[in-house]
Write a protein that holds these residues in place. Structure first.
Motif, PDB file in Angstrom:
ATOM      1  N   ASN A 411      41.623  79.974  40.902  1.00 16.39           N
ATOM      2  CA  ASN A 411      40.383  79.780  41.655  1.00 16.39           C
ATOM      3  C   ASN A 411      40.616  78.722  42.731  1.00 16.39           C
ATOM      4  OD1 ASN A 411      38.928  81.534  39.830  1.00 16.39           O
ATOM      5  ND2 ASN A 411      38.953  79.838  38.356  1.00 16.39           N
ATOM      6  N   ASP A 442      30.974  70.973  46.814  1.00 17.50           N
ATOM      7  CA  ASP A 442      30.210  71.802  45.868  1.00 17.50           C
ATOM      8  C   ASP A 442      30.983  73.072  45.497  1.00 17.50           C
ATOM      9  OD1 ASP A 442      28.170  69.991  45.833  1.00 17.50           O
ATOM     10  OD2 ASP A 442      26.919  71.050  47.303  1.00 17.50           O
ATOM     11  N   GLU A 443      31.641  73.678  46.486  1.00 18.88           N
ATOM     12  CA  GLU A 443      32.459  74.860  46.206  1.00 18.88           C
ATOM     13  C   GLU A 443      33.598  74.517  45.250  1.00 18.88           C
ATOM     14  OE1 GLU A 443      33.732  76.156  50.019  1.00 18.88           O
ATOM     15  OE2 GLU A 443      31.771  76.972  50.616  1.00 18.88           O
ATOM     16  N   VAL A 445      33.671  72.025  43.079  1.00 16.80           N
ATOM     17  CA  VAL A 445      33.108  71.732  41.757  1.00 16.80           C
ATOM     18  C   VAL A 445      32.835  73.029  40.994  1.00 16.80           C
ATOM     19  CG1 VAL A 445      31.056  70.835  40.578  1.00 16.80           C
ATOM     20  CG2 VAL A 445      32.190  69.468  42.352  1.00 16.80           C
ATOM     21  N   GLU A 446      32.307  74.030  41.676  1.00 13.53           N
ATOM     22  CA  GLU A 446      32.029  75.303  41.022  1.00 13.53           C
ATOM     23  C   GLU A 446      33.313  75.958  40.500  1.00 13.53           C
ATOM     24  OE1 GLU A 446      29.145  76.781  40.124  1.00 13.53           O
ATOM     25  OE2 GLU A 446      28.422  74.776  40.706  1.00 13.53           O
ATOM     26  N   GLN A 447      34.385  75.881  41.292  1.00  7.09           N
ATOM     27  CA  GLN A 447      35.652  76.459  40.846  1.00  7.09           C
ATOM     28  C   GLN A 447      36.226  75.662  39.678  1.00  7.09           C
ATOM     29  OE1 GLN A 447      36.338  79.235  41.775  1.00  7.09           O
ATOM     30  NE2 GLN A 447      35.809  79.595  43.912  1.00  7.09           N
ATOM     31  N   LYS A 449      34.527  73.962  37.436  1.00  9.65           N
ATOM     32  CA  LYS A 449      33.691  74.194  36.247  1.00  9.65           C
ATOM     33  C   LYS A 449      34.170  75.397  35.440  1.00  9.65           C
ATOM     34  CE  LYS A 449      29.119  72.395  37.571  1.00  9.65           C
ATOM     35  NZ  LYS A 449      27.749  72.821  38.001  1.00  9.65           N
ATOM     36  N   LYS A 450      34.566  76.432  36.128  1.00 11.15           N
ATOM     37  CA  LYS A 450      34.922  77.669  35.442  1.00 11.15           C
ATOM     38  C   LYS A 450      36.421  77.793  35.177  1.00 11.15           C
ATOM     39  CE  LYS A 450      35.035  80.446  39.720  1.00 11.15           C
ATOM     40  NZ  LYS A 450      34.383  81.555  40.448  1.00 11.15           N
ATOM     41  N   VAL A 490      33.255  67.275  36.112  1.00  8.92           N
ATOM     42  CA  VAL A 490      32.986  68.570  35.481  1.00  8.92           C
ATOM     43  C   VAL A 490      34.207  69.153  34.781  1.00  8.92           C
ATOM     44  CG1 VAL A 490      31.153  69.087  37.133  1.00  8.92           C
ATOM     45  CG2 VAL A 490      33.490  69.912  37.587  1.00  8.92           C
TER      46      VAL A 490
END
Length: 719
Positions: A411, A442-443, A445-447, A449-450, A490
């Motif tokens: 990711n 933010d992008e 952080v989202e990557q 997180k998963k 995160v």
């Protein structure tokens, strides 16, 4: 003319013959006798950006020079700085200077020299401009990434290994920049002042070793002034030290456009003027003006003969005049690429590894977030004179995708924007680069997180690490610190990989993430090397060749207010206390000390002994120890030997590096290591007598894995 006739009379015809044979000198003098004055002078200046004229009737070909301490530079146009657009000039690109020193492996420096020599010969180059060995004095110097270390001994060892190997391939090295070129800001005019002790103990040892031990064939004089005189016309540097003390009989050349006079430079020992601005090459100081000075009696023709002899001597030693016996060279071989890869691998320094996050157990990892502009940015083509056109360059994202893309989810998120812009001679492009782009964060952080693991590729690029300007600060630019904080919130398995060639302030992230890796600029194999270390295919074995401070205000030049100088003058008030010498002696705690680097395994060092208790000044001290890999995986440790004097008549550093050895050990393996120190190398430079002095008394030899991590010491007495 500033210099007296007396000085001129004393210095003419003083060429040293220590490194040449009688037949070579007879050949040189025979050629000189056949030359006209105009032909002689044509050998003493460029006829284009990187070439010196041929004398066809005497069988003297055009002399070809090239940038290239970590790769042979792409072909330039003869009369401007644009690239020629060739398709056959891509080469092997190595990690730059700081990364080379971070390997602490002299065998790799030797292999690098062989490769660059072979590729220079294949490209029909006669002189390769490097290595750059100036002391890393200020963390902000834009050219730090090209240089090696803050320590003169470490520099000397690498310079000698590199130079000997390179020159064995019939290519002349050019050690640079002589001397005290420790900042790029105001480099054309800054006037450097320092004590004789600092000069001889810190700033000259690398050059001395290059000449006296490495037998380097050319030396490049720096842009700056030293004690009021430009380095290209400095009698102390060019004659007294280089020619008389070091017995240098090669070519002293200028940096490009660094000559400011004809007669002063000629008298000071300069042999070759290279330049950038004037395209009428006959107008250069060492062209028609030099002929005129001789014809009008201000300089003797014998002085010109001396310079021509130096040029011819280097040509003969590298077989320029005997092309049928000369190395033909090779380029872009698998063997060359393997040396570049191993150089990148061994340079990588593991700074932090909490809870053994590294190496990653790739069979157990299902997804990884790759974050940061440096995950996809290529660096080989940056840095101005360090620009290399590599045959290929592997980025970290490319490497992990190729190696693991089929078995795990990758990711990617950019994480931050490169807000800087390059500009030769100005660091204004670095200003206002602290903008935090929350959309990109933010992008990321989202990557993160998963993903099971997040790897952030942070650091600098060649908008910061470059010739011709210094950095404006020592922070992570582009809001990277905020990015790292947010991702770490995160994902507890956040690894930060720093790509940079100069010290950075990492105290803002050090406690936020479990693992920090310093990967420098890794050359063409950068991505493969760092991914292989992170995944455990290779182990980290690099050690810092610099001190990483908690903040820039700890650094001696900044603590004392002596950077970048005032009114184009800078005084090295910290004297001999540069780098770890300052931190160690003053008791200042750094973030990561000189010589530091972790491993994936553990080592035990024991049974430290010296071969005897008392020595005279002509002897060699041998220190032995046993080192064992007590862990479960293979690894390498650098055993470092530092010396200190218990009582001295002058102020000395608490410890100084005097020997080191990189030791490779399989799991459970044990070896005996011997480190040797010449007693004469325990000397300090005595300003009262202008000579080196070893005082009688007790010396303590400290064995450790960094300047701070000392595992044992032995005392000896010098009589």
């Amino acid at each position: 003319m500033k210099k007296s006739i007396l000085i001129m009379a004393l210095i003419i015809c003083t060429t040293a013959f220590s490194q040449t044979d009688v037949a070579t000198e007879k050949r040189i003098q025979g050629l000189i006798k056949k030359m006209t004055l105009k032909e002689k002078v044509s050998l003493l200046h460029g006829n284009s950006k990187f070439y010196v004229s041929e004398i066809k009737r005497l069988g003297i070909p055009e002399w070809a020079l090239s940038d290239g301490p970590h790769g042979v530079r792409a072909e330039m146009n003869r009369d401007n700085w644009n690239y020629a657009g060739r398709t056959d000039d891509a080469v092997t690109c190595f990690p730059p200077g700081t990364a080379m020193a971070a390997t602490w492996n002299l065998d790799l420096a030797t292999k690098r020299g062989y490769v660059l020599g072979e590729e220079a010969r294949f490209r029909k180059k006669d002189v390769l401009l490097g290595p750059g060995i100036n002391i890393i004095r200020s963390p902000l110097c834009g050219r730090n990434f090209e240089y090696l270390s803050e320590d003169p001994y470490l520099i000397s060892q690498f310079a000698v290994s590199y130079i000997k190997a390179l020159q064995s391939k019939d290519v002349a090295a050019s050690v640079k920049h002589y001397a005290a070129n420790n900042q790029e800001d105001n480099r054309f005019s800054i006037d450097v002042t320092m004590s004789d002790r600092a000069l001889h103990e810190i700033y000259l040892p690398g050059f001395k070793a290059a000449v006296m031990d490495g037998h380097v064939l050319t030396v490049m004089a720096a842009y700056n002034k030293f004690r009021g005189e430009f380095c290209t016309e400095n009698i102390l540097l060019g004659r007294t030290i280089l020619r008389d003390s070091y017995k240098f009989d090669g070519v002293l050349m200028s940096d490009w456009n660094a000559v400011h006079s004809t007669e002063n430079a000629a008298l000071a020992g300069l042999d070759l003027e290279m330049g950038t601005e004037k395209t009428n090459y006959n107008d250069w100081f060492f062209a028609d003006p030099l002929i005129k000075s001789v014809e009008q009696g201000r300089l003797k023709e014998s002085l010109v003969n001396e310079k021509v002899a130096n040029i011819l001597r280097v040509m003969i030693k590298t077989k320029v005049l005997d092309p049928e016996t000369r190395e033909k060279g090779n380029i872009n071989t698998k063997e060359h690429q393997q040396v570049a890869y191993q150089s990148a691998v061994e340079s990588i320094v593991l700074l932090k590894n909490e809870n053994n996050v590294l190496p990653l157990q790739m069979n157990a990892v299902k997804s990884v977030a790759i974050i940061g502009d440096n995950a996809t940015r290529k660096h080989c083509s940056g840095g101005l004179s360090s620009e290399i056109k590599p045959l290929y360059e592997i980025t970290p994202l490319e490497a992990i995708t190729t190696k693991f893309g089929k078995q795990l989810q990758i990711n990617y998120a950019q994480g931050y924007n490169k807000q800087s812009s390059p500009g030769e001679g100005s660091n204004k492009g670095q200003l206002n680069t602290d903008f935090v782009d929350w959309k990109l964060i933010d992008e990321a952080v989202e990557q993160a997180k998963k993903s099971d693991v997040a790897i952030i590729f942070a650091g600098l690029n060649h908008d910061f690490d470059s010739e011709s300007f210094d950095r404006v600060h020592m922070r992570l630019p582009y809001g990277q610190e905020t990015l790292i904080h947010e991702v770490a919130k995160v994902n507890p398995k956040t690894i930060v990989v720093i790509i940079a060639g100069s010290p950075l302030e990492l105290s803002g992230i050090q406690s936020r993430v479990p693992s920090i890796v310093w990967a420098w600029y890794g050359g063409m194999e950068a991505g493969n090397a760092v991914v292989d270390v992170l995944s455990g295919k290779e182990f980290p074995s690099g050690k810092l060749p610099i001190t990483l401070p908690i903040s820039i205000n700890q650094m001696p030049d900044h603590a004392l207010g002596n950077y970048p100088g005032r009114n184009l003058k800078v005084n090295y008030e910290e004297d001999i206390f540069v780098g770890y010498r300052w931190f160690d002696t003053k008791g200042i705690e750094s973030l990561y000390p000189f010589g530091f680097g972790l491993s994936y395994t553990n080592f035990n060092i024991a049974n430290i002994t010296a071969d005897k208790k008392e020595f005279n000044q002509n002897e060699v001290i041998t220190v032995k120890c046993a080192i064992k890999n007590s862990g479960k995986s293979d690894g390498a440790e650098v055993v470092q030997l530092y010396a200190s004097q218990t009582l001295s008549s002058v102020l000395r550093p608490k410890k100084e590096l005097k020997a080191f050895q990189k030791v490779f050990l399989k799991a459970g393996e044990e070896k005996t290591v011997e480190l040797k120190v010449n007693v004469k190398d325990l000397a300090f430079y005595d300003e009262k007598t202008s000579s080196w002095k070893v005082e009688s008394g007790e010396f303590v030899l400290h064995l450790g894995t960094s300047v701070k991590d000392i595992v044992g010491s032995v005392s000896v007495r010098v009589n």
